[in-house]
Design an enzyme around this catalytic site. Structure first.
Site, PDB file in Angstrom:
ATOM      1  N   GLY A  30      24.753  24.695  76.146  1.00  0.00           N
ATOM      2  CA  GLY A  30      26.130  24.830  75.678  1.00  0.00           C
ATOM      3  C   GLY A  30      26.178  25.620  74.385  1.00  0.00           C
ATOM      4  O   GLY A  30      25.344  26.506  74.161  1.00  0.00           O
ATOM      5  N   CYS A  31      27.128  25.303  73.541  1.00  0.00           N
ATOM      6  CA  CYS A  31      27.332  26.014  72.278  1.00  0.00           C
ATOM      7  C   CYS A  31      26.039  26.197  71.507  1.00  0.00           C
ATOM      8  O   CYS A  31      25.382  25.229  71.147  1.00  0.00           O
ATOM      9  CB  CYS A  31      28.344  25.239  71.431  1.00  0.00           C
ATOM     10  N   PHE A  32      25.680  27.451  71.223  1.00  0.00           N
ATOM     11  CA  PHE A  32      24.410  27.672  70.543  1.00  0.00           C
ATOM     12  C   PHE A  32      24.428  27.222  69.092  1.00  0.00           C
ATOM     13  O   PHE A  32      23.375  26.955  68.513  1.00  0.00           O
ATOM     14  CB  PHE A  32      23.901  29.117  70.678  1.00  0.00           C
ATOM     15  N   CYS A  34      25.448  24.373  68.103  1.00  0.00           N
ATOM     16  CA  CYS A  34      25.016  22.965  68.155  1.00  0.00           C
ATOM     17  C   CYS A  34      23.553  22.834  68.566  1.00  0.00           C
ATOM     18  O   CYS A  34      22.866  21.904  68.136  1.00  0.00           O
ATOM     19  CB  CYS A  34      25.892  22.191  69.140  1.00  0.00           C
TER      20      CYS A  34
END
Length: 196
Positions: A30-32, A34
């Site tokens: 997912g969101c890099f 994070c």
């Protein structure tokens, strides 16, 4: 002859250490932003770069990838010293950083560009990734199938500079985004004190 024997003795000496080459691991969760923070403080990790993997277009932009019109996934590429940290340890941290049962993205980020994957660089990484996935599945920690893909690494392109170390550059926004996404609540509920 004496010089040759001295050289052999030097190389066989326990005090002579050959530095292990830095290796790379590439993970999508997912969101890099994070995912970056999950690895950056680990002893033995040299660097963590946010970027894109799994597609074919050269030098994709964040706007192109986030549109969902490319085959790229948001990833982090971890450079690590295998004499200090193992790939198995990186896999453990990886699995505890996202939801491996979600095949439509991660938390509030939806779309194929946010799906999870392990991009293996070597046959050994492939074997260890498969073993770790099987182990997690057998643990019954999740009541849904583990859908994270294990794929061969092909290319990696770093994201724009402003994405790198975003959590350090914009801590307030990062914390708000991460909390609102539901990632932290999910990880706390799933792993508790085992999270990291």
């Amino acid at each position: 002859m004496k010089n040759v024997l001295c050289a052999i003795a030097f190389f066989l000496s326990p005090n002579f250490l050959v530095a292990a080459p830095i290796q790379k691991a590439t993970f999508a969760g997912g969101c890099f932003w994070c995912m970056e923070v999950s690895f950056e403080e680990l002893d033995g990790v040299e660097s963590v770069i946010s970027g894109f993997a799994g597609g074919s277009k050269k030098n994709p932009t964040y706007a192109e990838v986030s549109s969902g019109k490319t085959k790229y996934l948001e990833v982090v590429q971890v450079s690590y010293d295998p004499s200090k940290i193992t790939y198995k340890k990186l896999l453990e941290v990886f699995w505890r950083s996202f939801d491996p049962t979600d095949d439509g993205g991660q938390f509030k980020d939806r779309g194929n560009q946010y799906r999870s994957a392990i991009f293996y660089h070597t046959p050994e990484q492939k074997r260890e990734a498969k073993e770790s996935k099987q182990k997690l599945s057998a643990s019954k920690r999740f009541n849904k199938p583990i859908v994270t893909e294990i794929r061969p690494f092909t290319t990696f392109f770093p994201a724009e500079k402003y994405h790198q170390d975003y959590y350090k550059k914009n801590p307030k926004h990062y914390k708000q985004y991460r909390k609102a996404s539901g990632r932290d609540a999910f990880l706390d509920e799933t792993w508790g004190k085992e999270k990291q």
